[in-house]
Design a protein around this motif. Structure first.
Motif, PDB file in Angstrom:
ATOM      1  N   LEU A 248      -0.192  -7.437  14.825  1.00 55.50           N
ATOM      2  CA  LEU A 248      -1.408  -6.751  14.399  1.00 55.50           C
ATOM      3  C   LEU A 248      -1.915  -7.458  13.146  1.00 55.50           C
ATOM      4  O   LEU A 248      -1.071  -7.653  12.137  1.00 55.50           O
ATOM      5  N   SER A 249      -3.240  -7.731  13.041  1.00 51.63           N
ATOM      6  CA  SER A 249      -3.673  -8.517  11.825  1.00 51.63           C
ATOM      7  C   SER A 249      -3.977  -7.548  10.722  1.00 51.63           C
ATOM      8  O   SER A 249      -4.718  -6.480  10.946  1.00 51.63           O
ATOM      9  N   VAL A 250      -3.669  -7.639   9.538  1.00 56.40           N
ATOM     10  CA  VAL A 250      -3.985  -6.865   8.458  1.00 56.40           C
ATOM     11  C   VAL A 250      -5.578  -7.231   8.109  1.00 56.40           C
ATOM     12  O   VAL A 250      -5.818  -8.094   7.958  1.00 56.40           O
ATOM     13  N   PRO A 251      -6.365  -5.980   8.232  1.00 57.76           N
ATOM     14  CA  PRO A 251      -7.751  -6.399   7.996  1.00 57.76           C
ATOM     15  C   PRO A 251      -8.222  -6.828   6.754  1.00 57.76           C
ATOM     16  O   PRO A 251      -9.212  -7.536   6.564  1.00 57.76           O
ATOM     17  N   SER A 252      -7.781  -6.425   5.563  1.00 57.40           N
ATOM     18  CA  SER A 252      -8.061  -6.876   4.325  1.00 57.40           C
ATOM     19  C   SER A 252      -6.921  -6.723   3.113  1.00 57.40           C
ATOM     20  O   SER A 252      -5.764  -6.197   3.718  1.00 57.40           O
ATOM     21  N   ASP A 253      -7.121  -7.043   1.897  1.00 53.62           N
ATOM     22  CA  ASP A 253      -6.049  -6.846   1.093  1.00 53.62           C
ATOM     23  C   ASP A 253      -5.914  -5.457   0.594  1.00 53.62           C
ATOM     24  O   ASP A 253      -7.005  -4.622   0.565  1.00 53.62           O
ATOM     25  N   SER A 279      -8.868   3.589  -0.811  1.00 55.00           N
ATOM     26  CA  SER A 279      -9.899   4.039   0.064  1.00 55.00           C
ATOM     27  C   SER A 279      -9.854   5.106   1.316  1.00 55.00           C
ATOM     28  O   SER A 279     -10.824   5.431   1.781  1.00 55.00           O
ATOM     29  N   ASN A 280      -8.791   5.333   1.407  1.00 57.72           N
ATOM     30  CA  ASN A 280      -8.059   6.179   2.390  1.00 57.72           C
ATOM     31  C   ASN A 280      -8.506   5.625   3.578  1.00 57.72           C
ATOM     32  O   ASN A 280      -8.828   6.494   4.393  1.00 57.72           O
ATOM     33  N   GLY A 281      -8.069   4.335   3.870  1.00 56.57           N
ATOM     34  CA  GLY A 281      -8.278   3.685   5.098  1.00 56.57           C
ATOM     35  C   GLY A 281      -7.133   3.689   5.839  1.00 56.57           C
ATOM     36  O   GLY A 281      -6.010   3.833   5.345  1.00 56.57           O
ATOM     37  N   SER A 367     -11.793   5.376   8.351  1.00 54.62           N
ATOM     38  CA  SER A 367     -12.004   5.715   7.092  1.00 54.62           C
ATOM     39  C   SER A 367     -13.105   6.390   6.824  1.00 54.62           C
ATOM     40  O   SER A 367     -14.116   6.657   7.549  1.00 54.62           O
ATOM     41  N   PRO A 368     -13.227   6.716   5.408  1.00 54.77           N
ATOM     42  CA  PRO A 368     -14.870   7.370   5.068  1.00 54.77           C
ATOM     43  C   PRO A 368     -15.933   6.122   5.390  1.00 54.77           C
ATOM     44  O   PRO A 368     -15.677   5.103   5.339  1.00 54.77           O
ATOM     45  N   ALA A 369     -17.070   6.720   5.716  1.00 54.06           N
ATOM     46  CA  ALA A 369     -17.962   5.910   6.456  1.00 54.06           C
ATOM     47  C   ALA A 369     -18.364   4.809   5.278  1.00 54.06           C
ATOM     48  O   ALA A 369     -18.800   3.792   5.605  1.00 54.06           O
ATOM     49  N   LEU A 375     -13.796  -2.293   4.080  1.00 49.29           N
ATOM     50  CA  LEU A 375     -12.226  -2.623   4.349  1.00 49.29           C
ATOM     51  C   LEU A 375     -12.389  -3.583   5.531  1.00 49.29           C
ATOM     52  O   LEU A 375     -10.893  -3.917   5.941  1.00 49.29           O
ATOM     53  N   ALA A 376     -13.218  -4.076   5.963  1.00 49.50           N
ATOM     54  CA  ALA A 376     -13.139  -4.890   7.339  1.00 49.50           C
ATOM     55  C   ALA A 376     -12.683  -4.191   8.426  1.00 49.50           C
ATOM     56  O   ALA A 376     -11.925  -4.773   9.272  1.00 49.50           O
TER      57      ALA A 376
END
Length: 387
Positions: A248-253, A279-281, A367-369, A375-376
């Motif tokens: 699983l690739s991490v989407p962002s930092d 960001s509650n992702g 995540s929130p819209a 967050l990619a």
């Protein structure tokens, strides 16, 4: 005969008066420091006749000087110093909660730990400010606080075989009790302060060593999230499955992995859960049995996920569905995108389902819209690689 004049006869008892000049009183000699006695001169006056001037006669009187008693060394007022140390301890106590690993992942225990930390910080701050203002009436309260801290934290660390930390607690508590409860001499105050500084120094060294392996600000960001592991993930990281083979690739930092023991308590099917605290992702990988899905292909499995989302989030709207373009009979991935209100806020969702042998793997991003694209998370579920 010529009469003769009578001749006065002197009295045999009469003493002629001779005036005596009164000498000026002599200045007393300076005291001799080598002698332990003081010599004083008293002057009496005697008269030879009632009409005569008095003649001074010196009489020497010697008195013994009492022996000098040694004076005790004055006690040192170190109460303001103890107040400053208590304020420093309040700051360190708060840092421990923010930066050191959490004792428990349970929300109730973590809340109790936070409450205890805030109470301890408040008490130390109150006592520190009071002692800086030299209010000695709180000495007894401070002594009780130090004794409780010694037995509580020292006892816990000794029980856990953390003997170095036990010595640190002992040195700090005893040294501070000497400064608070007594008015020590300069030597005793120095010994007590040394013990306090040794304990504080060991704790500061611990913070430095912790920051060398893990930035303290990372710990501060997740201080109220004990369910997260302390290591921050970046976009170049790739995670492998805990119980099932996949990547699983991490989407962002800025992502963190939730602790495995937390996931097991929530849902035994969840294998990996990434969280973005700021960001509650969320990015979740769950695994279930293909046979239990009652699906003939991945499209039917995706339809089952849609029904589950609608049941969990009333009003869930499907925005898009797709697959990898394979033949109708055997797609290797099926995806969906949608939106729903969650906790009173609009959220976006993306789900992809895969089949790996007898297992159905589901990857869900939400995540929130307003931060979903930031967050990619768009397309993040399709970068999943089952093995």
């Amino acid at each position: 005969m010529v009469p003769t004049a009578p001749v006065a006869r002197a009295s045999a008892t009469a003493i002629p008066t001779v005036p005596v000049a009164r000498p000026a009183p002599a200045a007393p000699p300076p005291p001799d420091p080598a002698q332990d006695r003081i010599t004083t001169v008293e002057v009496d006056y005697i008269t030879l006749d009632a009409l005569a001037d008095p003649i001074p006669v010196r009489r020497v009187v010697t008195t013994e000087e009492p022996e000098a008693t040694p004076t005790a060394r004055p006690a040192t007022n170190v109460l303001p110093l103890a107040g400053g140390i208590l304020l420093l301890n309040a700051v360190l106590h708060l840092f421990e909660f923010l930066f050191l690993p959490a004792v428990s992942s349970e929300a109730s225990l973590r809340a109790a730990q936070l409450a205890g930390t805030l109470i301890g910080v408040g008490i130390d701050t109150f006592l520190g400010v009071s002692f800086l203002r030299d209010k000695s009436q709180y000495r007894g309260f401070a002594l009780i606080r130090l004794l409780l801290g010694l037995f509580l934290f020292g006892g816990m660390s000794f029980y856990q075989a953390q003997y170095l930390f036990t010595l640190v607690v002992l040195a700090f508590s005893v040294g501070l009790m000497v400064l608070v409860w007594t008015k020590p001499s300069g030597f005793m105050a120095s010994v007590a302060l040394t013990a306090v500084m040794l304990g504080t120094g060991v704790e500061l060294i611990g913070f430095v060593r912790l920051s060398a392996t893990q930035p303290l600000m990372d710990r501060a960001r997740i201080a109220l999230r004990p369910d997260l592991e302390g290591n921050q993930l970046v976009a170049t990281d790739t995670l492998v499955g805990d119980r099932f083979p996949y990547k699983l690739s991490v989407p962002s930092d800025g992502w963190y992995r939730r602790k495995a023991e937390v996931l097991r308590g929530m849902d035994s099917g969840i294998d990996t859960w990434l969280s973005q605290p700021g960001s509650n992702g969320n990015l979740v990988v769950s695994v279930s049995s293909w046979a239990e899905s009652n699906a003939t292909d991945l499209r039917q499995a995706r339809d089952g996920v849609i029904e589950s989302l609608k049941a969990k989030h009333p009003g869930f709207l499907v925005a898009d569905t797709s697959d990898d373009g394979s033949s109708v009979q055997a797609p290797t991935v099926a995806t969906l995108a949608g939106s729903a209100d969650k906790d009173g806020r609009p959220y976006r969702f993306e789900v992809s389902v895969y089949r790996s042998g007898p297992s159905l793997l589901q990857v869900t991003a939400f995540s929130p819209a307003k931060v979903f694209d930031t967050l990619a998370l768009q397309g993040s579920t399709t970068r999943f690689r089952p093995e």
